[in-house]
Design an enzyme around this catalytic site. Structure first.
Site, PDB file in Angstrom:
ATOM      1  N   TYR A  56      -0.892   3.251   6.641  1.00 36.19           N
ATOM      2  CA  TYR A  56      -0.065   2.049   6.510  1.00 36.19           C
ATOM      3  C   TYR A  56       0.599   1.752   7.849  1.00 36.19           C
ATOM      4  O   TYR A  56       1.641   2.258   8.181  1.00 36.19           O
ATOM      5  CB  TYR A  56       1.000   2.214   5.432  1.00 36.19           C
ATOM      6  CG  TYR A  56       0.482   2.516   4.040  1.00 36.19           C
ATOM      7  CD1 TYR A  56      -0.828   2.215   3.674  1.00 36.19           C
ATOM      8  CD2 TYR A  56       1.299   3.091   3.086  1.00 36.19           C
ATOM      9  CE1 TYR A  56      -1.293   2.496   2.391  1.00 36.19           C
ATOM     10  CE2 TYR A  56       0.846   3.368   1.805  1.00 36.19           C
ATOM     11  CZ  TYR A  56      -0.449   3.074   1.466  1.00 36.19           C
ATOM     12  OH  TYR A  56      -0.911   3.354   0.206  1.00 36.19           O
ATOM     13  N   GLY A 209       0.712  -5.349 -10.106  1.00 33.42           N
ATOM     14  CA  GLY A 209      -0.486  -6.128  -9.787  1.00 33.42           C
ATOM     15  C   GLY A 209      -0.379  -6.799  -8.430  1.00 33.42           C
ATOM     16  O   GLY A 209      -0.766  -7.947  -8.263  1.00 33.42           O
ATOM     17  N   ARG A 210       0.154  -6.050  -7.451  1.00 34.44           N
ATOM     18  CA  ARG A 210       0.376  -6.532  -6.070  1.00 34.44           C
ATOM     19  C   ARG A 210       1.300  -7.759  -6.073  1.00 34.44           C
ATOM     20  O   ARG A 210       1.139  -8.668  -5.271  1.00 34.44           O
ATOM     21  CB  ARG A 210      -0.955  -6.814  -5.353  1.00 34.44           C
ATOM     22  CG  ARG A 210      -1.841  -5.567  -5.264  1.00 34.44           C
ATOM     23  CD  ARG A 210      -3.064  -5.787  -4.425  1.00 34.44           C
ATOM     24  NE  ARG A 210      -3.938  -4.606  -4.419  1.00 34.44           N
ATOM     25  CZ  ARG A 210      -3.878  -3.620  -3.536  1.00 34.44           C
ATOM     26  NH1 ARG A 210      -2.979  -3.647  -2.569  1.00 34.44           N
ATOM     27  NH2 ARG A 210      -4.699  -2.591  -3.603  1.00 34.44           N
ATOM     28  N   GLY A 211       2.237  -7.753  -6.987  1.00 40.64           N
ATOM     29  CA  GLY A 211       3.257  -8.789  -7.037  1.00 40.64           C
ATOM     30  C   GLY A 211       2.983  -9.875  -8.069  1.00 40.64           C
ATOM     31  O   GLY A 211       3.894 -10.584  -8.482  1.00 40.64           O
ATOM     32  N   SER A 214       5.082 -10.046 -11.266  1.00 36.98           N
ATOM     33  CA  SER A 214       6.508 -10.377 -11.144  1.00 36.98           C
ATOM     34  C   SER A 214       6.769 -11.813 -11.568  1.00 36.98           C
ATOM     35  O   SER A 214       7.903 -12.187 -11.860  1.00 36.98           O
ATOM     36  CB  SER A 214       6.977 -10.193  -9.693  1.00 36.98           C
ATOM     37  OG  SER A 214       6.459 -11.236  -8.887  1.00 36.98           O
TER      38      SER A 214
HETATM   39  N1  LIG Z   1      -3.438   4.981  -3.118  1.00 35.60           N
HETATM   40  C1  LIG Z   1      -3.802   3.746  -2.839  1.00 35.60           C
HETATM   41  O1  LIG Z   1      -4.972   3.464  -2.566  1.00 35.60           O
HETATM   42  C2  LIG Z   1      -2.762   2.649  -2.856  1.00 35.60           C
HETATM   43  C3  LIG Z   1      -3.171   1.307  -2.834  1.00 35.60           C
HETATM   44  C4  LIG Z   1      -2.184   0.319  -2.878  1.00 35.60           C
HETATM   45  C5  LIG Z   1      -0.840   0.673  -2.954  1.00 35.60           C
HETATM   46  N2  LIG Z   1      -0.483   1.998  -2.928  1.00 35.60           N
HETATM   47  C6  LIG Z   1       0.950   2.395  -3.000  1.00 35.60           C
HETATM   48  O2  LIG Z   1       1.551   1.799  -4.127  1.00 35.60           O
HETATM   49  C7  LIG Z   1       2.718   1.067  -3.764  1.00 35.60           C
HETATM   50  C8  LIG Z   1       2.909  -0.122  -4.684  1.00 35.60           C
HETATM   51  O3  LIG Z   1       1.768  -0.957  -4.725  1.00 35.60           O
HETATM   52  P1  LIG Z   1       1.731  -2.393  -4.063  1.00 35.60           P
HETATM   53  O4  LIG Z   1       2.852  -2.519  -3.117  1.00 35.60           O
HETATM   54  O5  LIG Z   1       0.325  -2.585  -3.620  1.00 35.60           O
HETATM   55  O6  LIG Z   1       1.884  -3.410  -5.283  1.00 35.60           O
HETATM   56  P2  LIG Z   1       3.006  -3.725  -6.362  1.00 35.60           P
HETATM   57  O7  LIG Z   1       4.024  -2.672  -6.380  1.00 35.60           O
HETATM   58  O8  LIG Z   1       2.265  -4.032  -7.597  1.00 35.60           O
HETATM   59  O9  LIG Z   1       3.592  -5.117  -5.797  1.00 35.60           O
HETATM   60  C9  LIG Z   1       4.208  -5.234  -4.554  1.00 35.60           C
HETATM   61  C10 LIG Z   1       4.488  -6.706  -4.302  1.00 35.60           C
HETATM   62  O10 LIG Z   1       5.362  -7.193  -5.316  1.00 35.60           O
HETATM   63  C11 LIG Z   1       6.511  -7.780  -4.753  1.00 35.60           C
HETATM   64  N3  LIG Z   1       7.639  -7.422  -5.639  1.00 35.60           N
HETATM   65  C12 LIG Z   1       8.098  -6.185  -5.930  1.00 35.60           C
HETATM   66  N4  LIG Z   1       9.109  -6.247  -6.815  1.00 35.60           N
HETATM   67  C13 LIG Z   1       9.299  -7.558  -7.085  1.00 35.60           C
HETATM   68  C14 LIG Z   1      10.201  -8.256  -7.926  1.00 35.60           C
HETATM   69  N5  LIG Z   1      11.091  -7.607  -8.664  1.00 35.60           N
HETATM   70  N6  LIG Z   1      10.109  -9.616  -7.953  1.00 35.60           N
HETATM   71  C15 LIG Z   1       9.196 -10.281  -7.216  1.00 35.60           C
HETATM   72  N7  LIG Z   1       8.289  -9.653  -6.416  1.00 35.60           N
HETATM   73  C16 LIG Z   1       8.358  -8.310  -6.347  1.00 35.60           C
HETATM   74  C17 LIG Z   1       6.651  -7.182  -3.383  1.00 35.60           C
HETATM   75  O11 LIG Z   1       7.324  -8.088  -2.565  1.00 35.60           O
HETATM   76  P3  LIG Z   1       8.032  -7.690  -1.163  1.00 35.60           P
HETATM   77  O12 LIG Z   1       7.012  -6.852  -0.427  1.00 35.60           O
HETATM   78  O13 LIG Z   1       8.252  -9.024  -0.549  1.00 35.60           O
HETATM   79  O14 LIG Z   1       9.261  -6.942  -1.438  1.00 35.60           O
HETATM   80  C18 LIG Z   1       5.187  -6.969  -2.988  1.00 35.60           C
HETATM   81  O15 LIG Z   1       4.660  -8.172  -2.459  1.00 35.60           O
HETATM   82  C19 LIG Z   1       2.462   0.702  -2.292  1.00 35.60           C
HETATM   83  O16 LIG Z   1       3.665   0.416  -1.605  1.00 35.60           O
HETATM   84  C20 LIG Z   1       1.764   1.955  -1.786  1.00 35.60           C
HETATM   85  O17 LIG Z   1       2.737   2.934  -1.452  1.00 35.60           O
HETATM   86  C21 LIG Z   1      -1.428   2.967  -2.914  1.00 35.60           C
END
Ligand SMILES: NC(=O)c1ccc[n+]([C@@H]2O[C@H](COP(=O)([O-])OP(=O)(O)OC[C@H]3O[C@@H](n4cnc5c(N)ncnc54)[C@H](OP(=O)(O)O)[C@@H]3O)[C@@H](O)[C@H]2O)c1
Length: 329
Positions: A56, A209-211, A214
């Site tokens: 990252y 679901g990547r946001g 929300s």
């Molecule tokens: N192992 C793997 O292959 C893998 C792959 C993907 C992710 N990950 C890990 O999993 C974590 C979470 O996954 P993710 O970040 O992909 O997706 P997520 O948690 O499903 O969604 C993140 C997105 O949602 C937004 N968000 C979060 N809370 C919100 C709320 N209450 N209201 C409105 N929008 C909101 C964030 O905005 P902002 O960013 O603007 O705050 C960001 O754009 C990552 O940070 C990473 O550490 C691992």
């Protein structure tokens, strides 16, 4: 916040973790000051599991976490989870899969340096390297545990047979995989059953679901030009419109329950026994998301959620074709 056992190897974490990825990569503009404040606030609210990876940034995410912990002095309160298995040069160039023992050893030392710590609490293989038997990769992970550099070992995105083979070399504390109202594949492909059988914890990534879940995303046009979601099939054209209709249903259920869509989505993953790691780079979303740990999902809620977001409801693959190939099938 409730403390949960993550798997059967003695690892304990706050029920909801925090994903740090977006603080340095993939989801648009970043803001180091707000990111550091978000990490501090998460710890105040009982989060212990902080999820990062060498990739990252690359490296900048681990460095950010190292900086936060150096400043707040809370290293001992934190479960640092980081990942390796795709090769990056020291200059940050991506070279593809590499989970050879040589690379894992080198990457672990580099991650320790970037994190400013002498041990990683949970070290994952970010992807299974198709060119290296998982037993060899796990042999290196076991050596790192024996050397005291790593406390617990995990895999990301692994198939049931791979999980079992890896666990036989060194017990896995956790498997991290995508799991949300938009992605319920592990309920059907044997992964969830394997984790239960072997006593391995489940960490749910992209639990929003990547946001999308929300409810805050109403058009893909708002994404920055380099935002990962511009290449994510679920956010493209017709798929976007169909998936937005599902989100509207989730929003309706959440409103009926007096919670936000994000809280409903996170409370659902918690009710399934997973430790979700929602990603955010701002305190406002963090606080909203952590409040989900106090939301109870009843049997009636589960039935309503199943009706609105059953397995397969989402349109489009969860990665573009090239990245789909990197998943261990
Ligand atoms: N192992 C793997 O292959 C893998 C792959 C993907 C992710 N990950 C890990 O999993 C974590 C979470 O996954 P993710 O970040 O992909 O997706 P997520 O948690 O499903 O969604 C993140 C997105 O949602 C937004 N968000 C979060 N809370 C919100 C709320 N209450 N209201 C409105 N929008 C909101 C964030 O905005 P902002 O960013 O603007 O705050 C960001 O754009 C990552 O940070 C990473 O550490 C691992």
């Amino acid at each position: 916040m409730e403390i949960r056992a993550l798997g059967g190897q003695g690892l304990q974490v706050g029920a909801e973790g925090l994903g740090l990825m977006g603080m340095t990569a993939h989801y648009g503009a970043t803001d180091e000051t707000e990111s550091l404040a978000t990490i501090d606030r998460a710890l105040e609210l009982g989060v212990t599991l902080l999820d990062t990876a060498e990739g990252y940034g690359p490296f900048r995410n681990e460095q950010l976490l190292g900086k936060a912990l150096a400043a707040n002095g809370r290293r001992e309160d934190v479960v640092i989870a980081t990942k390796t298995g795709a090769e990056f040069t020291d200059e940050g160039a991506f070279l593809g899969h590499n989970a050879t023992p040589e690379y894992i050893r080198r990457a672990a030392d580099r991650s320790l340096r970037h994190l400013g710590t002498d041990h990683i609490d949970l070290y994952y293989l970010h992807r299974i390297d198709p060119n290296v038997p998982v037993e060899e990769s796990m042999g290196a992970m076991a050596e790192l545990v024996a050397a005291g550099k790593v406390r617990h070992v995990g895999l990301c995105e692994a198939a049931p047979a791979t999980i079992a083979r890896a666990h036989a070399v060194h017990p896995l504390a956790a498997v991290q995989t995508e799991y949300s109202l938009f992605e319920r594949g592990i309920e059907y492909d044997g992964v969830l059953d394997t984790l239960r059988e072997l006593g391995i914890g489940l960490v749910a990534y992209s639990p929003l679901g990547r946001g999308f879940l929300s409810g805050a995303i109403t058009t893909p046009e708002d994404f920055a030009a380099d935002d990962f979601r511009r290449t994510d099939p679920r956010f493209q054209g017709e798929n976007f419109a169909r998936n937005l209709a599902v989100v509207d249903q989730v929003r309706r259920l959440a409103a009926d329950k007096g919670v936000t869509p994000s809280q409903l989505a996170l409370a659902w993953t918690l009710s399934r026994g997973a430790v979700p790691i929602p990603g955010t780079k701002r305190r406002r979303y963090l606080e909203e998301n952590i409040a989900a740990t106090a939301v109870t999902i009843t049997a009636a809620d589960l039935a309503a959620i199943d009706a609105v977001a059953p397995h397969g409801v989402v349109s489009g693959d969860r990665y573009a074709p090239e990245l789909m190939k990197s998943l261990n099938g």
